[in-house]
Scaffold this active site. Structure first.
Site, PDB file in Angstrom:
ATOM      1  N   ARG A 276       0.828  -1.199   0.000  1.00 35.71           N
ATOM      2  CA  ARG A 276       0.000   0.000   0.000  1.00 35.71           C
ATOM      3  C   ARG A 276       0.870   1.259   0.000  1.00 35.71           C
ATOM      4  O   ARG A 276       2.025   1.236   0.416  1.00 35.71           O
ATOM      5  CB  ARG A 276      -0.930   0.024   1.222  1.00 35.71           C
TER       6      ARG A 276
ATOM      7  N   LYS B 221      -8.571  -2.397   0.661  1.00 36.99           N
ATOM      8  CA  LYS B 221      -8.547  -1.512   1.820  1.00 36.99           C
ATOM      9  C   LYS B 221      -9.382  -0.251   1.627  1.00 36.99           C
ATOM     10  O   LYS B 221      -9.808   0.370   2.607  1.00 36.99           O
ATOM     11  CB  LYS B 221      -7.102  -1.143   2.164  1.00 36.99           C
TER      12      LYS B 221
ATOM     13  N   HIS C  11     -10.400  -4.576  12.428  1.00 38.28           N
ATOM     14  CA  HIS C  11      -9.316  -5.227  11.697  1.00 38.28           C
ATOM     15  C   HIS C  11      -8.935  -6.461  12.503  1.00 38.28           C
ATOM     16  O   HIS C  11      -8.021  -6.433  13.331  1.00 38.28           O
ATOM     17  CB  HIS C  11      -8.146  -4.269  11.557  1.00 38.28           C
TER      18      HIS C  11
ATOM     19  N   SER D 245       0.502  -6.992  11.757  1.00 38.48           N
ATOM     20  CA  SER D 245       1.247  -7.969  10.971  1.00 38.48           C
ATOM     21  C   SER D 245       2.341  -8.626  11.805  1.00 38.48           C
ATOM     22  O   SER D 245       3.090  -7.948  12.518  1.00 38.48           O
ATOM     23  CB  SER D 245       1.866  -7.279   9.752  1.00 38.48           C
TER      24      SER D 245
ATOM     25  N   LYS E 114      -2.270 -13.300  13.905  1.00 37.16           N
ATOM     26  CA  LYS E 114      -3.720 -13.156  13.742  1.00 37.16           C
ATOM     27  C   LYS E 114      -4.305 -14.224  12.826  1.00 37.16           C
ATOM     28  O   LYS E 114      -5.319 -14.853  13.153  1.00 37.16           O
ATOM     29  CB  LYS E 114      -4.020 -11.761  13.187  1.00 37.16           C
ATOM     30  N   THR E 115      -3.679 -14.447  11.673  1.00 39.31           N
ATOM     31  CA  THR E 115      -4.182 -15.448  10.737  1.00 39.31           C
ATOM     32  C   THR E 115      -3.875 -16.861  11.218  1.00 39.31           C
ATOM     33  O   THR E 115      -4.740 -17.742  11.198  1.00 39.31           O
ATOM     34  CB  THR E 115      -3.566 -15.218   9.337  1.00 39.31           C
TER      35      THR E 115
ATOM     36  N   ASP F 135      -9.622 -11.267   8.314  1.00 40.21           N
ATOM     37  CA  ASP F 135      -9.036  -9.927   8.320  1.00 40.21           C
ATOM     38  C   ASP F 135      -9.968  -8.793   8.729  1.00 40.21           C
ATOM     39  O   ASP F 135      -9.549  -7.900   9.449  1.00 40.21           O
ATOM     40  CB  ASP F 135      -8.455  -9.616   6.941  1.00 40.21           C
TER      41      ASP F 135
ATOM     42  N   ARG G  93       1.595 -12.194  -1.846  1.00 38.01           N
ATOM     43  CA  ARG G  93       0.198 -12.383  -1.439  1.00 38.01           C
ATOM     44  C   ARG G  93      -0.518 -13.404  -2.309  1.00 38.01           C
ATOM     45  O   ARG G  93      -0.218 -13.564  -3.498  1.00 38.01           O
ATOM     46  CB  ARG G  93      -0.557 -11.055  -1.542  1.00 38.01           C
TER      47      ARG G  93
END
Length: 539
Positions: free
Chosen positions: A65, A206, A225, A243, A247-248, A262, A328
């Site tokens: 981004r 996003k 988030h 990050s 989390k994932t 997410d 990604r």
């Protein structure tokens, strides 16, 4: 409305591009499915095929981004509502209109791909989104990422938010009053976002998240988030984290059903996923630790961004970071075997905030009061590992409010108050989980054992940890369990894992000070209870 009226509504005329100000159109492809989009993307040489059928693209110089190139139109509806600053930069309506007209002129006569989609699994709150792009693979990305409406709902589809996407079109900074040729301009009043000068598809994803973060709080919905999953007894858990905090990984529990990885909303009705797909970081992806995600990289329909292919076998090499570490994979949610296709869940029983504390002073798990949860939500703490840059010799604290500062248009206190209200109203247990270091800071101590973290999470989620004896942490004020079945007692005492207790005390005091300094800006906006929680945490 009777059945006949329903059929008439379904055949309502489509809200076409001409009605959105587009003129002199070339060939327009509406809502093409993945096989058709593959055909166009291959014919136009937009990417290449990987082993098994994934579509592999290179996004050029933008491999992530561009937050400094994002602007929000400053108009009456946003003037007082947006938290203006370095993250939410203002732009005049006239500048936006001028650039939009030049974009529309650029797109005249070009072949366009349009996807009409939903953001939000709950029909009560979902947002109709239209993505218009001259790029077939970006259309496929959008179709993967968001929720695909039934065909009958496409006939009368009317977008509330339209993404005008032209990756090869560049701004003129001196004319447009912006920083560079790359731009992400959002107009909440007109429901348009303009994206140009970048092929990185995450900007599409996003921009929708940012729009929902602006509109949903006015409807009593907390946009988050976070990831979410549900246990066999219908118990929902949500996982906040920046990050690298897990989390994932930690939400992808084969014994629990995945709601999403997410972005979610917490409404008076419960939790709902904003998306219909996943956008997973795949650098160093492990086929044994993350087999479900790994399986997607060789699957037809997956879009791989900046992943290098083996020149002979065309197998994606997820260990190759020569293009970027931010490689990604974008794929539909149903590519994950234990995902809930409805994307909805009850109110969470547990709220997990993940931090990767490279200073090694946070306990592996701590129970938070509602006020402390608001405090740590506003803080959004994690730490960068030392040694990743020349001259960096110690961990660096990072605070990203609400665990997603770049995507929050409103003042952080608005989201924190919604969280505090939800936690109190639905009596959720809140936990702070450290997936970072123990026994010393990075370079001295060791990373928390994933088996220990999973065991602690399991005890928190099944309710057994909430009733365990607790002690108050002298540095941060939250409660730390004194024991957990099958775990050595010393694991729960961070100071006890350090051989140099004086060094621990010194680093803990330093980290407290960083929390205190970071929280100063929020004190005027939160209640006295949250301030007292902050004082306890920094005493």
């Amino acid at each position: 409305m009777d059945q006949a009226d329903n059929r008439v509504a379904a055949r309502a005329p489509r809200f076409d591009l001409e009605e959105q100000g587009m003129r002199h159109l070339g060939m327009v492809h509406w809502n093409l499915t993945a096989p058709h989009l593959y055909e166009y993307a291959v014919a136009r040489r937009e990417g290449e095929l990987g082993l098994g059928g994934s579509f592999v693209v290179n996004t050029g110089r933008h491999t992530g981004r561009s937050p400094r190139d994002k602007y929000i139109v400053n108009e009456p509806g946003t003037k007082a509502a947006v938290d203006w600053g370095a993250v939410n930069q203002p732009i005049d309506p006239e500048r936006f209109d001028s650039l939009q007209q030049r974009m529309l002129a650029y797109l005249q006569g070009r072949e366009l791909f349009v996807q009409d989609l939903y953001a939000g699994a709950d029909p009560e709150y979902r947002l109709p989104v239209r993505v218009i792009s001259p790029s077939a693979w970006h259309s496929l990305f959008s179709r993967n990422m968001f929720i695909r409406p039934p065909e009958v709902e496409l006939e009368g589809f009317r977008p509330a938010f339209t993404i005008l996407h032209a990756p090869e079109f560049k701004a003129i900074p001196e004319l447009d009053g912006i920083r560079s040729e790359t731009f992400i301009l959002v107009n909440f009043a007109s429901g348009f976002v303009l994206i140009g000068g970048t092929r990185y598809a995450g900007e599409i994803k996003k921009s929708v998240f940012g729009y929902l973060n602006f509109v949903l709080p006015t409807r009593d919905v907390l946009p988050m988030h976070c990831s979410a999953n549900v246990g066999s007894k219908g118990d929902c858990a949500i996982f906040f984290g920046l990050s690298g905090t897990g989390k994932t990984t930690l939400s992808a529990d084969p014994s629990r059903t995945l709601i999403g990885d997410d972005e979610h909303g917490w409404s008076p009705r419960g939790i709902f996923n904003f998306e219909g797909g996943c956008y997973a970081k795949v650098i160093n992806l492990s086929p044994t630790a993350e087999p479900e995600i790994y399986a997607t990289i060789t699957r037809f329909g997956t879009v791989l961004e900046n992943v290098v292919l083996d020149p002979v076998t065309r197998m994606p090499d997820v260990d190759d970071d020569s293009l970027t570490e931010n490689t990604r994979a974008c794929y539909p949610l149903d590519f994950i075997p234990n995902a809930d296709e409805r994307g909805m869940a009850p109110h969470p029983k547990n709220v997990i905030m993940l931090t990767c504390d490279a200073f090694g002073v946070m306990p592996p798990i701590a129970k938070l009061s509602a006020e402390q949860a608001m405090y740590h939500f506003l803080s959004g703490y994690t730490a960068r590992v030392a040694g990743t840059e020349v001259g960096v010799s110690e961990p660096q604290a990072t605070f990203s409010t609400c665990f997603g500062a770049p995507f929050m248009p409103r003042h952080p206190s608005e989201y924190a108050k919604l969280l505090g209200d939800r936690v109190a109203r639905y009596k959720a247990d809140c936990w702070l989980v450290n997936t970072g270091w123990s026994g010393g800071a990075y370079g001295v101590g060791k990373r928390m054992a994933i088996a220990h973290t999973r065991a602690l999470l399991q005890a928190a989620l099944d309710g057994s940890l909430a009733g365990a004896p607790m002690r108050q942490d002298p540095n941060f004020g939250f409660l730390v369990p004194e024991s957990c079945a099958d775990l050595p007692a010393n694991v729960l005492d961070p100071r006890g894992t350090w051989s140099d207790k004086r060094a621990y005390d010194e680093i803990a005091r330093d980290l407290r000070g960083r929390f205190e300094n970071n929280f100063t800006e929020f004190e005027p906006f939160v209640g006295s209870e949250v301030k007292r929680a902050a004082i306890r945490a920094a005493a």
